[in-house]
Scaffold this motif. Sequence first.
Motif: not given
Length: 332
Positions: A202-212, A219-221, A243-250, A268-273
Amino acid sequence: MKIALISEERWNLDRVYPQRLRERLSSLGELYGPVLTASNLEKHRAFTEKCEVLFSIWGMAPLSAGQIQTYFPHLRAVFYAAGTVQYFARPFLESGVEVFSAWKANAVPVAEFTFAQIVLANKGYFQSMQKCKGNQLAARRMVEKHPGNYRARVGIIGVGSIGSLVCERLKTIDCEVLAYDPFLSEERARQLGVTQAELPAIFRSCDVISNHLANKDELAGILDYALFSQMKPYATFINTGRGRQVVEKDLARALREEPGRAALLDVLSTETYPPFHPLVRRKNAFITPHVAGSMSQEVWRMAEYMLEEFTCWSAGEETRYSVTLESLATMA
């Protein structure tokens, strides 16, 4: 039927249940006047011990099995006019109290929001918008790097209530949809018109990727640099999930390495940042303040779903939004 409203967030309760909906609820049973909270149950114990039905929203008091037995010995059902019930439902269900959630009502605006973003992302809207005021030619060239929506390839990660609605809406445009969900059956995939695929494809071939994906600890990270680094040069990643499913620095690194990529982040991983958050500093990361879900007048839909569900339940008719201990394993 003795009914009460319960929530730790009175202001949210007033938004979701305005006066007209409270009047409708009052016509369906004996609605207790004061709003219950975890801290005032003892004060209102004379009523809670007779209470049969609770209506709530965000801020539902996460009561223990002991508290339920003490204060609500005759409670039969909880109707929750919001989405996830993970943080409070189990003690109620284990105490024999039925739980109903307006998760499908809350899924509607998220799916609408996501579909709109997908359509715009495939047109290069977000990347070109930043350039247009300063350099219209550069903005136009950015648009031409994107496929448009005809025969574009869209990846949907997680095909639960929201992901399914997004897939249904994607049927209205001529695009190809790849979907990742370990719980998605082949029959359901055919119904939705999607092709099952693993995350790297999916990440290699898609023009848009949506997380649900559902908000599960395991599933964290799960979405990390190994995936984000494979995104196409002008691909867009959308997150209205958690947000916590995403490694944000990556993700920030992948956006830095390829400026043509974009990320549309409603969470994002927290409501405030802090202002020095790695994604806040990226020009190709577009951040919104968690607005995909029900907001403004849209919250009324959730209360109306629960009022309709209560009407069916109290009449002994089939209900549609029941939560069970088994369903908690896969729900967001």
